[in-house]
Design an enzyme around this catalytic site. Structure first.
Site, PDB file in Angstrom:
ATOM      1  N   GLY A  42       0.831  -1.204   0.000  1.00  0.00           N
ATOM      2  CA  GLY A  42       0.000   0.000   0.000  1.00  0.00           C
ATOM      3  C   GLY A  42       0.865   1.253   0.000  1.00  0.00           C
ATOM      4  N   ASP A  62       2.758  -3.118  11.690  1.00  0.00           N
ATOM      5  CA  ASP A  62       2.713  -4.445  11.065  1.00  0.00           C
ATOM      6  C   ASP A  62       1.801  -5.325  11.925  1.00  0.00           C
ATOM      7  OD1 ASP A  62       3.273  -7.128  10.438  1.00  0.00           O
ATOM      8  OD2 ASP A  62       5.287  -6.623   9.724  1.00  0.00           O
ATOM      9  N   TYR A 149      -0.481 -17.983   0.584  1.00  0.00           N
ATOM     10  CA  TYR A 149      -1.674 -17.137   0.563  1.00  0.00           C
ATOM     11  C   TYR A 149      -2.926 -17.981   0.839  1.00  0.00           C
ATOM     12  CZ  TYR A 149      -4.929 -13.577  -1.257  1.00  0.00           C
ATOM     13  OH  TYR A 149      -5.946 -12.651  -1.412  1.00  0.00           O
ATOM     14  N   HIS A 185      -2.134  -0.609  -8.170  1.00  0.00           N
ATOM     15  CA  HIS A 185      -0.809  -0.064  -8.489  1.00  0.00           C
ATOM     16  C   HIS A 185      -0.407  -0.511  -9.896  1.00  0.00           C
ATOM     17  CE1 HIS A 185       3.449   0.824  -8.224  1.00  0.00           C
ATOM     18  NE2 HIS A 185       3.120   1.640  -7.223  1.00  0.00           N
TER      19      HIS A 185
HETATM   20  P1  NAD Z   1      -3.201  -4.645  -1.569  1.00  0.00           P
HETATM   21  O1  NAD Z   1      -1.919  -5.376  -1.669  1.00  0.00           O
HETATM   22  O2  NAD Z   1      -3.410  -3.447  -2.415  1.00  0.00           O
HETATM   23  O3  NAD Z   1      -3.498  -4.221  -0.058  1.00  0.00           O
HETATM   24  C1  NAD Z   1      -3.020  -4.917   1.053  1.00  0.00           C
HETATM   25  C2  NAD Z   1      -2.623  -3.900   2.102  1.00  0.00           C
HETATM   26  O4  NAD Z   1      -2.168  -4.597   3.281  1.00  0.00           O
HETATM   27  C3  NAD Z   1      -1.459  -3.018   1.644  1.00  0.00           C
HETATM   28  O5  NAD Z   1      -1.728  -1.668   1.944  1.00  0.00           O
HETATM   29  C4  NAD Z   1      -0.273  -3.537   2.444  1.00  0.00           C
HETATM   30  O6  NAD Z   1       0.729  -2.571   2.648  1.00  0.00           O
HETATM   31  C5  NAD Z   1      -0.957  -3.997   3.717  1.00  0.00           C
HETATM   32  N1  NAD Z   1      -0.192  -5.009   4.472  1.00  0.00           N
HETATM   33  C6  NAD Z   1       0.383  -6.134   3.995  1.00  0.00           C
HETATM   34  N2  NAD Z   1       0.975  -6.811   4.991  1.00  0.00           N
HETATM   35  C7  NAD Z   1       0.752  -6.095   6.132  1.00  0.00           C
HETATM   36  C8  NAD Z   1       1.136  -6.264   7.493  1.00  0.00           C
HETATM   37  N3  NAD Z   1       1.842  -7.328   7.889  1.00  0.00           N
HETATM   38  N4  NAD Z   1       0.761  -5.322   8.382  1.00  0.00           N
HETATM   39  C9  NAD Z   1       0.031  -4.231   8.005  1.00  0.00           C
HETATM   40  N5  NAD Z   1      -0.346  -4.023   6.733  1.00  0.00           N
HETATM   41  C10 NAD Z   1       0.009  -4.950   5.809  1.00  0.00           C
HETATM   42  O7  NAD Z   1      -4.354  -5.740  -1.853  1.00  0.00           O
HETATM   43  P2  NAD Z   1      -5.927  -5.560  -1.984  1.00  0.00           P
HETATM   44  O8  NAD Z   1      -6.309  -6.014  -3.326  1.00  0.00           O
HETATM   45  O9  NAD Z   1      -6.343  -4.239  -1.513  1.00  0.00           O
HETATM   46  O10 NAD Z   1      -6.428  -6.674  -0.954  1.00  0.00           O
HETATM   47  C11 NAD Z   1      -6.874  -6.321   0.348  1.00  0.00           C
HETATM   48  C12 NAD Z   1      -7.366  -7.581   1.058  1.00  0.00           C
HETATM   49  O11 NAD Z   1      -8.436  -8.177   0.325  1.00  0.00           O
HETATM   50  C13 NAD Z   1      -6.295  -8.649   1.216  1.00  0.00           C
HETATM   51  O12 NAD Z   1      -6.438  -9.247   2.480  1.00  0.00           O
HETATM   52  C14 NAD Z   1      -6.617  -9.639   0.137  1.00  0.00           C
HETATM   53  O13 NAD Z   1      -6.217 -10.946   0.488  1.00  0.00           O
HETATM   54  C15 NAD Z   1      -8.140  -9.537   0.053  1.00  0.00           C
HETATM   55  N6  NAD Z   1      -8.612  -9.918  -1.278  1.00  0.00           N
HETATM   56  C16 NAD Z   1      -8.467  -9.072  -2.337  1.00  0.00           C
HETATM   57  C17 NAD Z   1      -8.899  -9.475  -3.582  1.00  0.00           C
HETATM   58  C18 NAD Z   1      -8.785  -8.569  -4.784  1.00  0.00           C
HETATM   59  O14 NAD Z   1      -9.088  -9.019  -5.908  1.00  0.00           O
HETATM   60  N7  NAD Z   1      -8.395  -7.335  -4.661  1.00  0.00           N
HETATM   61  C19 NAD Z   1      -9.471 -10.747  -3.774  1.00  0.00           C
HETATM   62  C20 NAD Z   1      -9.576 -11.581  -2.655  1.00  0.00           C
HETATM   63  C21 NAD Z   1      -9.159 -11.152  -1.413  1.00  0.00           C
END
Ligand code: NAD
Ligand code: UDP
Ligand code: UDP
Length: 333
Positions: A42, A62, A149, A185
């Site tokens: 993020g 974290d 994952y 991104h």
């Molecule tokens: P993303 O990678 O854009 O967002 C994930 C966020 O979590 C980022 O801001 C990252 O910096 C933060 N992060 C990662 N590890 C961390 C930690 N240890 N401590 C604190 N922050 C942490 O992904 P997204 O697409 O926004 O996905 C968000 C959530 O939704 C995730 O849990 C993902 O598994 C779930 N999800 C998303 C999708 C999709 O298609 N976008 C589908 C299924 C599930």
């Protein structure tokens, strides 16, 4: 709303793609929002419009470490979601799902907060049942490159259900299917952002395998609405699929992106990643019934909005897509 009437909502992963849209929606709904993120995938850019808002706070943290705050609701979104990113440090990915879930469930238990887990269609793995309903147990390789994952998210669901049964924690589990939209991104690595950035740059679209594998893409705004409805519902301890049941092959997605951008890029075959699911489509009967929710943005409209976002973000000029003979090139202003 008076200060003490407002909900205090924690969003972990709030500076990510989905998290930043969720923070925006909650602030607009009148909640006090605490965004927690370690900026692994993020960025502050995603939440730039919220930073000065009086009902928004940001904490760099974290989630694998304990967190002591006082809140009423928790959305646990912290976890990298793109295969490229979650596989680049797989041990940290598993830790984020497991230690993150334990810490946030411990927090929810202490302060009696309702907590929602952002789970995933990946809990179904490479499914041999189609479309996927919540009662399907999945088909996951526990030792493959996606397991950090898939298995991390599966075990997080187990923890959510056990805190619910053992400690009466008020849990919600959203099984999110592929979601796309503005604020992905450019280097996210997932298919929609890859194809759009490649098409806009006039570079070949990287189609993995023969492109016959399917996914079902949900526009971000629809998905966020589903999450908010699930949190507000009485669906405690029942995983609920959230996604758009409109299924496409990856070759169809490449063709649609080329048409929508007016790009003359070629489509180039690349090797199919190991354990890449062959097909994926949600059965959203439960979400329709429990939440009165279904997505309203179709793929053509959602892709147009996402393309417009990337054109603005990459500093490009929009192209007239009726002018099919003009190749699309990146012109960074
Ligand atoms: P993303 O990678 O854009 O967002 C994930 C966020 O979590 C980022 O801001 C990252 O910096 C933060 N992060 C990662 N590890 C961390 C930690 N240890 N401590 C604190 N922050 C942490 O992904 P997204 O697409 O926004 O996905 C968000 C959530 O939704 C995730 O849990 C993902 O598994 C779930 N999800 C998303 C999708 C999709 O298609 N976008 C589908 C299924 C599930
Ligand atoms: N925890 C936290 N914030 C809190 C309460 C707990 O981060 O407000 C973490 C703490 O690290 C703890 C974990 O959540 O280890 C699990 O808490 P729980 O109460 O379930 O178990 P225990 O404290 O017995 O380990
Ligand atoms: N994919 C592709 N080209 C890319 C990126 C992904 O063909 O540049 C394919 C990938 O192999 C998968 C589908 O698109 O079959 C969706 O991939 P993504 O990484 O977006 O999500 P996930 O595999 O986690 O559903």
């Amino acid at each position: 709303m008076r200060k003490y009437d407002r909900k205090r909502v924690l969003v972990t992963g709030g500076a990510g793609f989905l998290g930043s849209h969720l923070c925006e929606r909650l602030v607009a709904d009148g909640d006090d929002v605490l965004c927690v993120d370690n900026f692994y995938t993020g960025s502050k850019e995603n939440i730039a419009a919220l930073i000065c808002h009086p009902r928004f706070e940001l904490l760099r943290h974290d989630v694998t470490f304990p967190l002591y705050v006082e809140v009423d609701e928790i959305y646990n979104l912290a976890c990298p979601a793109s295969p490229v990113h979650y596989q680049s440090d797989p041990v940290q990915t598993t830790k984020t799902s497991l230690h993150g879930a334990i810490n946030l469930l411990g927090l929810a238990k202490r302060v009696r907060a309702r907590i929602l887990q952002a789970s995933t269609s990946e809990v179904y793995g490479d499914p041999d049942s189609h479309p996927q309903g919540e009662s399907y147990w999945g088909h996951v390789n526990p030792v493959g490159p996606r397991a950090c994952y898939d298995e991390g998210k599966r075990c997080a669901e187990t923890l959510f259900m056990d805190y619910h049964r053992q400690h009466d924690v008020d849990v919600r589990i959203a099984r999110i299917f592929n979601t796309y939209g503005p604020r992905m991104h450019p280097a996210d690595g997932r298919v929609v952002s890859n194809f759009i950035t490649q098409a806009l740059a006039g570079e070949p679209l990287t189609l993995y395998g023969d492109g016959s594998q399917t996914r079902s893409f949900c526009y971000v705004e629809d998905l966020i609405d589903g999450l908010v409805r699930l949190m507000a519902s009485d669906a405690a301890g029942t995983p609920v699929n959230l996604g758009n049941p409109c299924e496409s092959t990856m070759r169809e997605i490449a063709t649609r992106v080329l048409a929508a951008t007016g790009s003359l890029s070629a489509i180039e075959a690349r090797p199919l990643p190991e354990d890449d699911p062959r097909q994926r489509c949600p059965d959203i009967t439960l979400a329709r019934t429990l939440l009165h929710w279904s997505p309203s943005t179709d793929l053509a409209e959602g892709l147009q909005r996402t393309i417009a976002y990337f054109i603005a973000r990459l500093g490009l000029a929009a192209v007239d897509t009726s002018d099919a003979h003009r190749p699309r090139r990146a012109v960074v202003s």
